[in-house]
Design an enzyme around this catalytic site. Structure first.
Site, PDB file in Angstrom:
ATOM      1  N   THR A   1     -25.570 -19.836 -57.738  1.00 33.92           N
ATOM      2  CA  THR A   1     -25.742 -19.955 -59.015  1.00 33.92           C
ATOM      3  C   THR A   1     -24.792 -19.107 -59.971  1.00 33.92           C
ATOM      4  OG1 THR A   1     -27.473 -18.687 -58.816  1.00 33.92           O
ATOM      5  CG2 THR A   1     -28.111 -20.990 -58.805  1.00 33.92           C
ATOM      6  N   GLY A   2     -23.964 -18.187 -59.263  1.00 34.22           N
ATOM      7  CA  GLY A   2     -23.128 -17.146 -60.097  1.00 34.22           C
ATOM      8  C   GLY A   2     -21.910 -17.830 -60.498  1.00 34.22           C
TER       9      GLY A   2
ATOM     10  N   ARG B   1     -35.070 -16.045 -58.040  1.00 38.97           N
ATOM     11  CA  ARG B   1     -34.791 -16.423 -59.555  1.00 38.97           C
ATOM     12  C   ARG B   1     -34.457 -17.902 -59.700  1.00 38.97           C
ATOM     13  NH1 ARG B   1     -33.054 -11.225 -59.523  1.00 38.97           N
ATOM     14  NH2 ARG B   1     -31.043 -11.944 -58.913  1.00 38.97           N
ATOM     15  N   SER B   2     -33.530 -18.509 -58.543  1.00 38.03           N
ATOM     16  CA  SER B   2     -33.054 -19.688 -58.954  1.00 38.03           C
ATOM     17  C   SER B   2     -33.586 -20.613 -57.861  1.00 38.03           C
ATOM     18  CB  SER B   2     -31.541 -19.585 -58.685  1.00 38.03           C
ATOM     19  OG  SER B   2     -31.109 -18.804 -59.677  1.00 38.03           O
TER      20      SER B   2
ATOM     21  N   ARG C   1     -15.656  -4.692 -46.302  1.00 40.14           N
ATOM     22  CA  ARG C   1     -14.032  -4.732 -46.531  1.00 40.14           C
ATOM     23  C   ARG C   1     -13.415  -3.672 -45.601  1.00 40.14           C
ATOM     24  NH1 ARG C   1     -13.872  -5.634 -52.897  1.00 40.14           N
ATOM     25  NH2 ARG C   1     -14.515  -7.691 -52.789  1.00 40.14           N
TER      26      ARG C   1
ATOM     27  N   CYS D   1     -10.264  -8.978 -56.200  1.00 39.43           N
ATOM     28  CA  CYS D   1      -9.322  -9.837 -56.738  1.00 39.43           C
ATOM     29  C   CYS D   1      -7.997  -9.165 -57.090  1.00 39.43           C
ATOM     30  CB  CYS D   1      -9.877 -10.485 -58.068  1.00 39.43           C
ATOM     31  SG  CYS D   1     -11.085  -9.527 -59.032  1.00 39.43           S
TER      32      CYS D   1
ATOM     33  N   GLN E   1      -7.574  -6.829 -66.549  1.00 38.72           N
ATOM     34  CA  GLN E   1      -8.529  -7.847 -65.937  1.00 38.72           C
ATOM     35  C   GLN E   1      -9.344  -8.484 -66.854  1.00 38.72           C
ATOM     36  OE1 GLN E   1      -8.846  -4.322 -62.329  1.00 38.72           O
ATOM     37  NE2 GLN E   1     -10.357  -6.113 -62.290  1.00 38.72           N
TER      38      GLN E   1
ATOM     39  N   SER F   1     -14.129 -12.562 -66.901  1.00 42.93           N
ATOM     40  CA  SER F   1     -14.886 -13.208 -65.931  1.00 42.93           C
ATOM     41  C   SER F   1     -15.096 -12.558 -64.546  1.00 42.93           C
ATOM     42  CB  SER F   1     -14.152 -14.496 -65.770  1.00 42.93           C
ATOM     43  OG  SER F   1     -12.733 -14.195 -65.505  1.00 42.93           O
TER      44      SER F   1
ATOM     45  N   LYS G   1     -10.225   0.504 -54.617  1.00 42.94           N
ATOM     46  CA  LYS G   1     -10.351  -0.550 -53.934  1.00 42.94           C
ATOM     47  C   LYS G   1      -8.983  -1.214 -53.580  1.00 42.94           C
ATOM     48  CE  LYS G   1     -14.771  -2.503 -55.338  1.00 42.94           C
ATOM     49  NZ  LYS G   1     -15.476  -3.112 -56.264  1.00 42.94           N
TER      50      LYS G   1
ATOM     51  N   HIS H   1      -6.429 -12.421 -63.932  1.00 43.43           N
ATOM     52  CA  HIS H   1      -6.045 -10.717 -64.044  1.00 43.43           C
ATOM     53  C   HIS H   1      -4.459 -10.718 -64.077  1.00 43.43           C
ATOM     54  CE1 HIS H   1      -9.908 -10.168 -63.292  1.00 43.43           C
ATOM     55  NE2 HIS H   1     -10.037  -9.480 -62.019  1.00 43.43           N
TER      56      HIS H   1
HETATM   57  P1  NAP Z   1     -23.155 -13.342 -60.930  1.00 41.83           P
HETATM   58  O1  NAP Z   1     -22.470 -14.519 -61.976  1.00 41.83           O
HETATM   59  O2  NAP Z   1     -24.234 -12.427 -61.697  1.00 41.83           O
HETATM   60  O3  NAP Z   1     -23.939 -14.267 -59.951  1.00 41.83           O
HETATM   61  C1  NAP Z   1     -24.574 -13.627 -58.853  1.00 41.83           C
HETATM   62  C2  NAP Z   1     -24.958 -14.551 -57.915  1.00 41.83           C
HETATM   63  O4  NAP Z   1     -25.933 -13.710 -56.636  1.00 41.83           O
HETATM   64  C3  NAP Z   1     -26.251 -15.560 -58.230  1.00 41.83           C
HETATM   65  O5  NAP Z   1     -26.213 -16.819 -57.778  1.00 41.83           O
HETATM   66  C4  NAP Z   1     -27.364 -14.770 -57.847  1.00 41.83           C
HETATM   67  O6  NAP Z   1     -28.665 -15.623 -57.795  1.00 41.83           O
HETATM   68  C5  NAP Z   1     -27.125 -14.396 -56.578  1.00 41.83           C
HETATM   69  N1  NAP Z   1     -28.079 -13.224 -56.015  1.00 41.83           N
HETATM   70  C6  NAP Z   1     -28.100 -12.073 -56.692  1.00 41.83           C
HETATM   71  N2  NAP Z   1     -29.133 -11.379 -55.688  1.00 41.83           N
HETATM   72  C7  NAP Z   1     -29.441 -12.193 -54.891  1.00 41.83           C
HETATM   73  C8  NAP Z   1     -30.467 -11.802 -53.773  1.00 41.83           C
HETATM   74  N3  NAP Z   1     -31.113 -10.723 -53.616  1.00 41.83           N
HETATM   75  N4  NAP Z   1     -30.233 -12.839 -52.769  1.00 41.83           N
HETATM   76  C9  NAP Z   1     -29.563 -13.846 -53.121  1.00 41.83           C
HETATM   77  N5  NAP Z   1     -28.809 -14.161 -54.061  1.00 41.83           N
HETATM   78  C10 NAP Z   1     -28.721 -13.318 -55.064  1.00 41.83           C
HETATM   79  O7  NAP Z   1     -22.131 -12.533 -60.329  1.00 41.83           O
HETATM   80  P2  NAP Z   1     -20.465 -13.044 -59.748  1.00 41.83           P
HETATM   81  O8  NAP Z   1     -19.559 -12.828 -60.911  1.00 41.83           O
HETATM   82  O9  NAP Z   1     -20.740 -14.540 -59.292  1.00 41.83           O
HETATM   83  O10 NAP Z   1     -20.207 -12.231 -58.728  1.00 41.83           O
HETATM   84  C11 NAP Z   1     -21.010 -11.999 -57.591  1.00 41.83           C
HETATM   85  C12 NAP Z   1     -20.696 -11.011 -56.495  1.00 41.83           C
HETATM   86  O11 NAP Z   1     -19.063 -11.724 -56.050  1.00 41.83           O
HETATM   87  C13 NAP Z   1     -20.178  -9.636 -57.100  1.00 41.83           C
HETATM   88  O12 NAP Z   1     -21.268  -8.776 -57.027  1.00 41.83           O
HETATM   89  C14 NAP Z   1     -19.178  -9.208 -56.140  1.00 41.83           C
HETATM   90  O13 NAP Z   1     -19.771  -8.611 -55.045  1.00 41.83           O
HETATM   91  C15 NAP Z   1     -18.535 -10.555 -55.654  1.00 41.83           C
HETATM   92  N6  NAP Z   1     -17.225 -10.544 -56.739  1.00 41.83           N
HETATM   93  C16 NAP Z   1     -16.005 -10.292 -56.092  1.00 41.83           C
HETATM   94  C17 NAP Z   1     -15.024 -10.525 -56.492  1.00 41.83           C
HETATM   95  C18 NAP Z   1     -13.545 -10.233 -56.136  1.00 41.83           C
HETATM   96  O14 NAP Z   1     -12.732  -9.464 -56.431  1.00 41.83           O
HETATM   97  N7  NAP Z   1     -13.495 -10.691 -54.721  1.00 41.83           N
HETATM   98  C19 NAP Z   1     -14.846 -10.960 -57.995  1.00 41.83           C
HETATM   99  C20 NAP Z   1     -16.320 -11.052 -58.816  1.00 41.83           C
HETATM  100  C21 NAP Z   1     -17.417 -10.718 -57.984  1.00 41.83           C
HETATM  101  P3  NAP Z   1     -29.911 -16.074 -58.791  1.00 41.83           P
HETATM  102  O15 NAP Z   1     -29.179 -17.273 -59.793  1.00 41.83           O
HETATM  103  O16 NAP Z   1     -31.092 -16.063 -57.985  1.00 41.83           O
HETATM  104  O17 NAP Z   1     -29.728 -14.686 -59.864  1.00 41.83           O
HETATM  105  O1  3JN Z   2     -14.389  -6.645 -62.069  1.00 38.99           O
HETATM  106  C1  3JN Z   2     -13.630  -7.386 -61.686  1.00 38.99           C
HETATM  107  O2  3JN Z   2     -12.595  -8.086 -62.214  1.00 38.99           O
HETATM  108  C2  3JN Z   2     -13.736  -7.907 -60.243  1.00 38.99           C
HETATM  109  C3  3JN Z   2     -15.072  -7.377 -59.731  1.00 38.99           C
HETATM  110  C4  3JN Z   2     -15.391  -7.404 -58.769  1.00 38.99           C
HETATM  111  C5  3JN Z   2     -16.864  -6.876 -58.331  1.00 38.99           C
HETATM  112  C6  3JN Z   2     -17.867  -6.982 -59.093  1.00 38.99           C
HETATM  113  C7  3JN Z   2     -18.850  -6.349 -58.652  1.00 38.99           C
HETATM  114  C8  3JN Z   2     -19.221  -6.058 -57.407  1.00 38.99           C
HETATM  115  C9  3JN Z   2     -16.823  -6.409 -56.711  1.00 38.99           C
HETATM  116  C10 3JN Z   2     -15.905  -6.477 -55.780  1.00 38.99           C
HETATM  117  O3  3JN Z   2     -15.746  -7.851 -55.487  1.00 38.99           O
HETATM  118  O4  3JN Z   2     -15.058  -5.550 -55.602  1.00 38.99           O
HETATM  119  C11 3JN Z   2     -18.044  -5.980 -56.560  1.00 38.99           C
HETATM  120  C12 3JN Z   2     -18.414  -5.381 -55.026  1.00 38.99           C
HETATM  121  O5  3JN Z   2     -18.827  -6.081 -54.295  1.00 38.99           O
HETATM  122  O6  3JN Z   2     -18.340  -4.198 -54.718  1.00 38.99           O
END
Ligand code: NAP
Ligand code: 3JN
Length: 363
Positions: free
Chosen positions: A17-18, A45-46, A106, A135, A162, A165, A219, A248
Site C-alpha cells: 500500500t506504500g 492498518r491496511s 544491504r 535509489c 533528491q 517522493s 549508503k 533524483h
Molecule cells: P510508505 O509509503 O510509508 O509505505 C510503507 C509501506 O510499508 C505500507 O504499505 C505499509 O503498510 C507497510 N508497512 C509498514 N509497517 C509494516 C509492518 N510492520 N508490516 C507490514 N507492512 C508494513 O513508504 P515507501 O516510501 O513506500 O517506502 C517503504 C520502504 O521502502 C522504506 O521504508 C525503505 O526501506 C524502502 N525505500 C527504499 C528506497 C530505495 O532507495 N531503494 C526508496 C524509498 C523507500 P500499511 O498501509 O499497513 O501502513
Molecule cells: O530519501 C530518499 O530519497 C530515499 C529513501 C530511502 C529510504 C527511506 C527510508 C528508509 C531508505 C533506504 O532505502 O535506504 C530507508 C532504509 O531502509 O534505510
C-alpha cells in the site's frame, strides 16, 4: 548448476500500500512478470482492505506474518527496515526468495546487493535474501561500471538533488500544500521534514552519523563499493532534498586511473543497457527530473573534463533517474526477472549449489 524456474510463480509485494509497493505492483504488471498468483501484504492498518489491480480484479491486502509466506516464491519487500529484519528471514526459511528494498540487509556479508545490469552474477549465490540498493546509489552504478571497466576508477564525489517522493506519499502531499500556502500568502508548515521543503534545499536526508555525514550519504559510499567490487574506492557524497516531486538528479565527479575524454565516456555510457546519453548543451539538451519520471532508464548528460584532476583523468557529469522506478521498484523486478531467466529463484543451498539440497524450485 542452475535450478529450474517453477512453471507457476506466486509473487508477493510486502508494503503493497506504500509509494514503493504500489510502484512494484505497477511494474510487475507492466513488465508482464510471469506470475500466476499475486499477493499483497501490509500491516494491520491496511490488512483486509481491497486494492483494485488492473487485470487481476480486487485483491484483499493480507497481514504480513511469518506464515503468510508459505507457498510464496518471490517476495518484493518495501515495508521499512524493521519489517525486513523481522520477516525476510522468516520468508526465506519458508523457501521464498526475498528481494528487499530497505537498508536492513544491504551491507550484510553474503547478501547480494544488486543493480540488474551491473552485477547480476552476484545473485547466483543468494541464500534467500537479496538486497536492492538505495535509489541514490542505484542510478550512479551503470555509468560508474562503464568507467570502472574501461579506465578504472579511483575516486568519486557525488552531490544529490533528491525528490520528495523518496520520503513517501506524505512528503508529496506536504510539498503540494507548501506550494499552495506560498501562493496564497500563508506560512509553510513543515511536518515531514525539519524545515519547509517548498522553495528550499535541505542538506539533511536520513539521520546524522558521528562522522558528520548523513546515513543517506554513507549508503552511497558503502553500497557503491560493494556493488562495484571496489572495497577501497574513495567516495564522498552530499545528499540534498529539493522541491521536486519525482526523480533524483546527481552531480558526479570521478577520478579515473587512465585518461578519458568526454567523447569516449559518452560512448561508454551509451553502450550500457538501460542508460541514455542526453548531452547537447548548446541545444539545451541535458537530463531533467521531470522528463525522467515514469521511465526505467538512467539519463546521463553534461559530460565534461574535470580540469581539477591532471592528465585528463577527471570527469564530471549529471545523472537523472526516476527514484521510485529504477531507484527502487523496477530494479527489484529486474532482479526477479534475472532469477527466473537463470533458474535461481530458489536459494543456492536449495538449488544444491551450497551444502543443502532439494527445495520447491530446485533442480
Ligand atoms: P510508505 O509509503 O510509508 O509505505 C510503507 C509501506 O510499508 C505500507 O504499505 C505499509 O503498510 C507497510 N508497512 C509498514 N509497517 C509494516 C509492518 N510492520 N508490516 C507490514 N507492512 C508494513 O513508504 P515507501 O516510501 O513506500 O517506502 C517503504 C520502504 O521502502 C522504506 O521504508 C525503505 O526501506 C524502502 N525505500 C527504499 C528506497 C530505495 O532507495 N531503494 C526508496 C524509498 C523507500 P500499511 O498501509 O499497513 O501502513
Ligand atoms: O530519501 C530518499 O530519497 C530515499 C529513501 C530511502 C529510504 C527511506 C527510508 C528508509 C531508505 C533506504 O532505502 O535506504 C530507508 C532504509 O531502509 O534505510
Amino acid at each position: 548448476m542452475p535450478g529450474t524456474a517453477p512453471s507457476t510463480l506466486t509473487v508477493a509485494v510486502v508494503g503493497a500500500t506504500g509509494a514503493v509497493g504500489r510502484t512494484m505492483t505497477q511494474v510487475l504488471l507492466e513488465k508482464r512478470f510471469p506470475m500466476t498468483s499475486l499477493r499483497l501484504l501490509a500491516s494491520e492498518r491496511s490488512a483486509g482492505k481491497s486494492v483494485a489491480v488492473p487485470g487481476w480484479g480486487d485483491i484483499t491486502v493480507e497481514l504480513a506474518t511469518p506464515d503468510a509466506f508459505e507457498g510464496i516464491d518471490i517476495a518484493l519487500f518495501s515495508a521499512g527496515g524493521g519489517t525486513s529484519k523481522e520477516l525476510a528471514p522468516e520468508a526465506a526459511g519458508r523457501g521464498c526468495t526475498v528481494i528487499d528494498n530497505s537498508s536492513a540487509w544491504r551491507m550484510e556479508p553474503g547478501i547480494p546487493l544488486v543493480v540488474s545490469q551491473v552485477n547480476p552474477d552476484d545473485l547466483e549465490a543468494h541464500e534467500g535474501i537479496i538486497a536492492n540498493p538505495n535509489c541514490s546509489t542505484m542510478q550512479l552504478m551503470p555509468p560508474m561500471m562503464a568507467l570502472r571497466d574501461a579506465v578504472g576508477i579511483e575516486r568519486m564525489v557525488v552531490d544529490t538533488y533528491q525528490a520528495v517522493s523518496g520520503t513517501g506519499h506524505k512528503a508529496i502531499v506536504e510539498l503540494e500544500e507548501q506550494v499552495r500556502a506560498h501562493a496564497e500568502g500563508r506560512p509553510k508548515v513543515a511536518n515531514v521534514y525539519p524545515y519547509p521543503i517548498g522553495f528550499n534545499a535541505l542538506p539533511h536526508i536520513d539521520v546524522f552519523l558521528d562522522n558528520g555525514y548523513t546515513k543517506e550519504e554513507w549508503k552511497v559510499v558503502t553500497e557503491s563499493r560493494k556493488i562495484l567490487h571496489l572495497p577501497d574506492l574513495r567516495v564522498s557524497c552530499t545528499a540534498v532534498r529539493v522541491p521536486v516531486f519525482m526523480s533524483h538528479s546527481e552531480a558526479v565527479h570521478v577520478e579515473t586511473t587512465a585518461p578519458i575524454t568526454p567523447d569516449r565516456a559518452r560512448a561508454l555510457f551509451a553502450a550500457v543497457p538501460g542508460v541514455v546519453v542526453m548531452d547537447d548543451p548548446t541545444n539545451k539538451v541535458y537530463p531533467l527530473a521531470e522528463q525522467a519520471a515514469g521511465s526505467d532508464l538512467v539519463f546521463v548528460g553534461r559530460v565534461r573534463q574535470d580540469p581539477s584532476i591532471p592528465d585528463e583523468r577527471g570527469l564530471a557529469f549529471w545523472v537523472v533517474s526516476d527514484n521510485l522506478r529504477k531507484g527502487a521498484a523496477s530494479n527489484a523486478v529486474e532482479i526477479a526477472e534475472v532469477l527466473v531467466e537463470r533458474g535461481w529463484v530458489a536459494s543456492a543451498s536449495r538449488r544444491g549449489v551450497g551444502a543443502g539440497a532439494g527445495g520447491r524450485s530446485g533442480a
